[in-house]
Motif scaffolding. Sequence first.
Motif, PDB file in Angstrom:
ATOM      1  N   LEU A   1       1.425  -1.022  -0.202  1.00  5.63           N
ATOM      2  CA  LEU A   1      -0.532  -0.104  -0.190  1.00  5.63           C
ATOM      3  C   LEU A   1       0.862   1.089   0.144  1.00  5.63           C
TER       4      LEU A   1
ATOM      5  N   THR B   1       0.827   3.675  -2.692  1.00 10.79           N
ATOM      6  CA  THR B   1       0.214   5.470  -2.971  1.00 10.79           C
ATOM      7  C   THR B   1       0.574   6.093  -3.425  1.00 10.79           C
TER       8      THR B   1
ATOM      9  N   THR C   1      -4.119   7.677  -3.315  1.00  8.87           N
ATOM     10  CA  THR C   1      -5.084   7.248  -2.163  1.00  8.87           C
ATOM     11  C   THR C   1      -6.215   6.452  -3.369  1.00  8.87           C
TER      12      THR C   1
ATOM     13  N   THR D   1      -4.957   1.023  -4.957  1.00 12.89           N
ATOM     14  CA  THR D   1      -5.040   1.309  -3.748  1.00 12.89           C
ATOM     15  C   THR D   1      -6.027   1.270  -3.192  1.00 12.89           C
TER      16      THR D   1
END
Length: 891
Positions: free
Chosen positions: A864, A868, A873, A878
């Motif tokens: 993540l 990101t 985001t 994501t």
Amino acid sequence: MTIQTTVLPASAVRDAADTEARGVVYLRAPKNTFTGRKAELAEVRAELARSTGAPAVVLHGLGGVGKTELALQYAHLHSESYDLIWWIDSAVPGATDAALAAIAEQLSPHWTGTKPSLSAQAAWARAWLQQHDRWLLVHNNVENPALLGDILGSLRRGHHLITSRYTTGWQSRVRLVGLSVLPRTDSVALIGSWVPFASPEEEWHAGQLARELGDLPLALEQAGAYMNQTMTSVEEYRSSLHEFLDEAALDHAGNEQTVAGVWALTLTALAESNPLAVELLHTLAWLGPDGLPRELLAELTASPVRITTALGLLHAYSMVTLSPEEVTVHRLVQKVLRDRATREAAARATADGPPPASRGREAAERILLAAAYPNGPEEDPDTVQLARLAAHATALSTTDPGTYRPGPSRLFADTARDLCERGQTVQALPLLEAYARQTAGCFGADHPFTLNARGAVVTSLMAAGRLEPAADLLEELMERATRVLGGGDLITLHIRASLAEVHLARGQLQLAEDEFAAAAADSTAHLGPDHPRTLTLRNRLATTYEKGHQFDRAIEIYQDLLRHEHGGLTHWKQQYSTPLQLNAATIRNNLAGAYVGAGRSAEAIAAYREALADMVDRVGADHPSTLECLGNLGYALDAAEQREEASRIYREVAEKRVRILGEDHPDTLLSQSNLAYMLLKTGEPEAGLELCRKTLVQREQILGMLHAATLANRKLLASAYDWIGDLTTAAELFETTLQQHREALGSRHPETLSTLSGYAICLIQAGDAPGAVPLLEEALAAQEELSDPEGIAAMTYRHNLATALRDTGAFDRSEELFTTVLEQRTRRLGADHPDTLISIGGLARLYQLTGDLDRAVPLYESALTGLTATFGTDHWTTRTLAGYLAEARTA
């Protein structure tokens, strides 16, 4: 298949829509001795009348069964049902475009007082045919079904009637109507149309004759013509024929034996009354069967009257078909004559002398050379005549023995070059092969002339999609060129680059990389780092690295190439006139693409903007290359989540291409596909779907159902339905597209395998992971055999298979695959590459499902963080991983 598109002005397109045709018929007269075939005529009519825009009917059968005559009878019988009927001798190279141009001249005054190109007139005719429906095109003697794909795909409002010996290779919607020999009663009636029976005994003899001739319409026609011309009874003819049939049985079988016996009897009679007619027929045997201009035959004798008389006699005996301008010979008659002449020449050969020419062949060569080189063999050819006689030069080339003769050798080379310049590279193949044989016969297999000539054969093989024989030939040429000329010779470098291109077309990226790298190294060592050949080879090597997702290696090469702006690139610009050959703008455009692939969005956008400014300065804002670069900038902005500007650019490019190129130009359709994709991503799914559907219809009409761009568009539409959550429709479209990929490209083509994987992913999302597993097993196995087992495509299919197995509960094998592909992606792409991070996320999901949260959570966190940083985001990848991580933390 290569599609060449000509853009018409809007006024011409409107003219095509507004122009009406009434009773326009381009056909030769049918035979008045035609008999029977009522059931077949009715079947053709029923198939063509099944619905508006029914694809096509193919009349197929062996030579001599009457396919051409049946098509001719159908066209005349139903002429009142059509506003336009046009006959096309499809075995002639370029015949379809020539016929379309003739339709344009016939229908429209738009061309009056102008000197339009053939492609412009053909484009107008296509526009007319696409906007009207009461028309019939008859494609006679189609030798290569694939070459009709464009016509059948883009012209679907009227009717196509095709005659061919082939039953395979057609589009799936084409309907086949088989033709066999005549029923016995119709055979007897056909004989009776030539020689009316005076008694029941004569009719009985006619039945026996029909049996002896196998009820073959061609043989029956020739036998009837002989009896009519010589006033011979059926019984007398049978008695004379037996001797000739027995003799023909020594050299022929089946229909060839029947025709050989009949024509031998006819030629015996002709030799006594008009020997020139016999020589004329032997000459015609080596040329194309259709459309030989009669005036060319004047080269054979000083007396035009004698030629006319001989042709008339051959026509009376039904050995040829005449029009006021042309002469046609049946293919089966030609083959039998050629076979006999070849065997007789072989019998005359001696051990110490050159092989003698087959009867009629030298005369056939002479008349073509006289027409193609009116100012002598040392002067430039008449290009109009080259195009007009291409089918006859091709016919000569297919039977060429390979003995070097300067005249035919030059004719083959010049005709092939002319065909290639007119976009008919596939049709040039037999000519190029014959030229290569002659060159080898004269100079030897290792001579540079021969290597170049055989290298040209590869171009046609690749255009025809015959990649395996192209690769085999190039491997042999590489060995010869390296041994004789050395690795740094321009011929050797060209052969090696061609071999790399074949590997690339076959999806064998590692082999392509190896060949391009070796060629670039040899070119650098022998020609220098600034030589144009070196620079182009290094550029192709970089683009190959990009295809393999080795973006850092590609970037390094592109950046180094830019340092040659004041060296080799300047030399290139001085040597070549095309404004956008290999220069800083094109290299910077390529560099920007590599930046996008590597996830370096800011650098990509900056490089695209710099390349775009350079192109605008060089060739203007509306140049196709400028618009392509602008579209690439939109893609980079999209990848960087700057979708507002990306959408604006996609719209701008699409609008400009519509204005400059027209609504149906392939580049315009590409822009529409890009815009449709953007609309789907930016929250306008209905508008995106509608544009995607519209573009697909246009591509089907213009390029054909199985063109690569059409297949890509259909795949995009399937993905669009997948995107909006209509998985049922998406799966159906993926399945259809997969079948069409298999049909058009084969089951092992990289695009087929990519579609197979896309279909499987759709099934996984629809909850049918068990159905996806065998599809992904097939894709992975084929890709591992096709190219590097650790190549990008193979790693993708391995990851997808791991996902499908995970969702079926096969956790052990899924973990093994996830672990393998993670190690491969880390090593090949780097630990921070998005694909590597997605594999980490996939493995984390597996551990989560098996309850091993201690391993799942840190993997989610690692993936993540990296995704990101790359996507932000709000990206769906994501968001998905963030949701899984939240579940794992609260479990």
